[in-house]
Design an enzyme around this catalytic site. Sequence first.
Site, short mmCIF file in Angstrom:
data_model
loop_
_atom_site.label_atom_id
_atom_site.label_comp_id
_atom_site.label_asym_id
_atom_site.label_seq_id
_atom_site.Cartn_x
_atom_site.Cartn_y
_atom_site.Cartn_z
N THR A 50 65.35 35.95 -5.08
CA THR A 50 66.05 36.88 -4.20
C THR A 50 65.24 37.14 -2.93
OG1 THR A 50 67.19 37.88 -6.06
CG2 THR A 50 67.11 39.16 -4.02
N CYS A 51 63.94 37.26 -3.09
CA CYS A 51 63.07 37.52 -1.94
C CYS A 51 63.13 36.36 -0.94
CB CYS A 51 61.63 37.74 -2.40
SG CYS A 51 61.44 39.04 -3.62
#
Length: 162
Positions: A50-51
């Site tokens: 996600t990052c």
Amino acid sequence: MAPIAVGDSLPDGTLSYFDAEDKLQQVSVHSLAAGKKVILFGVPGAFTPTCSMKHVPGFIQKAEELKSKGVDEILLVSVNDPFVMKEWAKTFPENKHVKFLADGSATYTHALGLELDLSEKGLGTRSRRFALLVDDLKVKVANVEQGGEFTVSSAEEILKAL
């Protein structure tokens, strides 16, 4: 410790990064943020899905728009060492405005009250996902995610607040 909130003063702390000459630097958060409008956003870890695919790219893609609305600095902090952060930054060659800062021991993350214990997943202490809008060291917006969500800490949400 309670998480940092709107109206709080941004605590000072020392973070690390590699400069353009590839020299390891230590920097005071206050030296980056005093007298300026800054976005300080944090992620659980470099190279995590996600990052890497959503959170950081969103701030890179929206950087010009954020700057046009008065943001002076866009600061990314992660509980990783500066060597990892340097390599992670290289995976975003289009980046011109987001500064990748390392909080290797989570000292600054603890000062913000935003630590996240991911020991059961083998990751140790990390940062909760968050985005702060700070004006001259005063927190104006504190978007802190719950659990593993990615809803309120995006660049789009900060843009709405500007």
